[in-house]
Write an enzyme that holds these catalytic residues in place. Structure first.
Site, PDB file in Angstrom:
ATOM      1  N   CYS A 108     -32.835 -87.098  36.878  1.00  0.00           N
ATOM      2  CA  CYS A 108     -34.191 -86.545  36.889  1.00  0.00           C
ATOM      3  C   CYS A 108     -34.206 -85.031  36.765  1.00  0.00           C
ATOM      4  O   CYS A 108     -35.081 -84.350  37.298  1.00  0.00           O
ATOM      5  CB  CYS A 108     -34.942 -86.935  38.171  1.00  0.00           C
ATOM      6  SG  CYS A 108     -34.973 -88.697  38.455  1.00  0.00           S
ATOM      7  N   PHE A 247     -44.043 -82.403  51.940  1.00  0.00           N
ATOM      8  CA  PHE A 247     -43.379 -82.391  53.246  1.00  0.00           C
ATOM      9  C   PHE A 247     -44.133 -83.257  54.258  1.00  0.00           C
ATOM     10  O   PHE A 247     -44.315 -82.850  55.419  1.00  0.00           O
ATOM     11  CB  PHE A 247     -43.230 -80.961  53.763  1.00  0.00           C
ATOM     12  CG  PHE A 247     -42.180 -80.175  53.032  1.00  0.00           C
ATOM     13  CD1 PHE A 247     -40.835 -80.468  53.174  1.00  0.00           C
ATOM     14  CD2 PHE A 247     -42.541 -79.135  52.194  1.00  0.00           C
ATOM     15  CE1 PHE A 247     -39.866 -79.745  52.488  1.00  0.00           C
ATOM     16  CE2 PHE A 247     -41.573 -78.402  51.504  1.00  0.00           C
ATOM     17  CZ  PHE A 247     -40.242 -78.713  51.652  1.00  0.00           C
ATOM     18  N   ILE A 248     -44.584 -84.434  53.822  1.00  0.00           N
ATOM     19  CA  ILE A 248     -45.277 -85.349  54.728  1.00  0.00           C
ATOM     20  C   ILE A 248     -44.211 -86.110  55.493  1.00  0.00           C
ATOM     21  O   ILE A 248     -43.643 -87.099  55.019  1.00  0.00           O
ATOM     22  CB  ILE A 248     -46.205 -86.302  53.959  1.00  0.00           C
ATOM     23  CG1 ILE A 248     -47.183 -85.490  53.100  1.00  0.00           C
ATOM     24  CG2 ILE A 248     -46.961 -87.200  54.930  1.00  0.00           C
ATOM     25  CD1 ILE A 248     -48.094 -86.346  52.246  1.00  0.00           C
ATOM     26  N   ARG A 249     -43.933 -85.620  56.674  1.00  0.00           N
ATOM     27  CA  ARG A 249     -42.862 -86.176  57.505  1.00  0.00           C
ATOM     28  C   ARG A 249     -43.314 -86.157  58.953  1.00  0.00           C
ATOM     29  O   ARG A 249     -43.734 -85.124  59.459  1.00  0.00           O
ATOM     30  CB  ARG A 249     -41.575 -85.370  57.343  1.00  0.00           C
ATOM     31  CG  ARG A 249     -41.088 -85.273  55.895  1.00  0.00           C
ATOM     32  CD  ARG A 249     -39.917 -84.346  55.746  1.00  0.00           C
ATOM     33  NE  ARG A 249     -39.522 -84.206  54.347  1.00  0.00           N
ATOM     34  CZ  ARG A 249     -38.516 -83.461  53.921  1.00  0.00           C
ATOM     35  NH1 ARG A 249     -37.787 -82.777  54.802  1.00  0.00           N
ATOM     36  NH2 ARG A 249     -38.217 -83.387  52.628  1.00  0.00           N
TER      37      ARG A 249
END
Length: 263
Positions: A108, A247-249
């Site tokens: 990628c 950064f959805i953590r």
């Protein structure tokens, strides 16, 4: 199908000063060559699931087709030999010959850079989506995406992507390649006439400019990621009216563009 997705391999493991022999589950790579109207068009490295969806989504994202039933007269997959054969209703000539044969790796990175941007002017589109979502819904969708992928939990070697409403995942796809996972979703939508303008794209990988453009081509207005964006991707998101969050953590997330859709 599972034997094509992952395999077991004996390894040497080191932990806390101790060395031992054990087994690890390894994700597999599968080369697929796309034959378009009898011409060798591209060779992709992918996870061998939902191959037909991936091929349809890939051709649509590159502007080769716009619809499934209207533009495709036949499609067949020879998994044993690693070929996908597609015939289009309108026989495409110049679009194929404008590109040399290419190999699209699963890394990628720059391997796809020259391929992208050539057809983006006619395929990327600004979002007109009016959908809104809460911070809590964003976090829950990301958690649901990660927990639903058994292959990721076992191997750690794949990317996950899902098309969602604010409340739930509609369809999710997995692949070793970030682009492939999105192509599978795109192909699924085209093959099943799913409207995407009011949907949300949830994604485990980095938001590069290529990923942002692919989200634009799919037609969503909100792109949620577990990882980081690039500046070029955010510039494109501003121009194309796409909301991006990364950064959805855990209970944390960052909103980068068009925050008005997240309330």
């Amino acid at each position: 199908m599972e034997e094509f997705i992952k395999t077991k391999r004996k390894i040497i493991s080191y932990l806390d000063g101790k060395v031992s022999e054990t087994e690890d589950i390894i994700v597999t790579e599968f080369p697929l060559t796309i034959m378009l109207n009898g011409n060798e068009f591209a060779t992709m490295v992918c996870t061998p699931t939902h191959i037909e969806e991936m091929v349809i989504g890939f051709l649509a994202s590159e502007g080769i087709i716009r619809f499934f039933k209207r533009d495709i007269s036949s499609i067949s997959i020879d998994k044993d030999k690693g070929f996908a054969y597609i015939e289009t209703v309108t026989k495409i000539t110049s679009s194929i010959h404008d590109h040399t044969k290419r190999f699209i790796g699963s890394c990628c990175g720059k391997s796809r850079q020259s391929f992208y941007f050539q057809n983006d002017v006619k395929t990327a589109k600004s979002s007109m989506s009016k959908v809104q979502i809460t911070y809590e819904q964003c976090i829950k969708l990301m958690s649901d995406l990660q927990s639903s992928s058994g292959t990721f939990r076992e191997t750690g070697g794949v990317h996950n992507a899902a098309l969602c409403t604010p409340d739930a995942i509609i369809v999710s796809r997995t692949d070793i390649g970030r682009h492939n996972a999105l192509d599978k979703l795109y192909g699924h939508c085209l093959m099943n006439n799913i409207k995407v303008q009011d949907k949300i794209l949830v994604f485990s990988g980095r938001i590069s400019s290529e990923i942002l453009l692919k989200a634009s081509k799919i037609g969503v207005g909100i792109l949620l990621s577990k990882s980081a964006p690039t500046e070029l991707a955010l510039q494109a998101a501003e121009d194309l009216n796409i909301t991006t969050a990364g950064f959805i953590r855990g209970n944390k997330m960052n909103i980068y563009t068009h925050a008005e859709r997240i309330v």
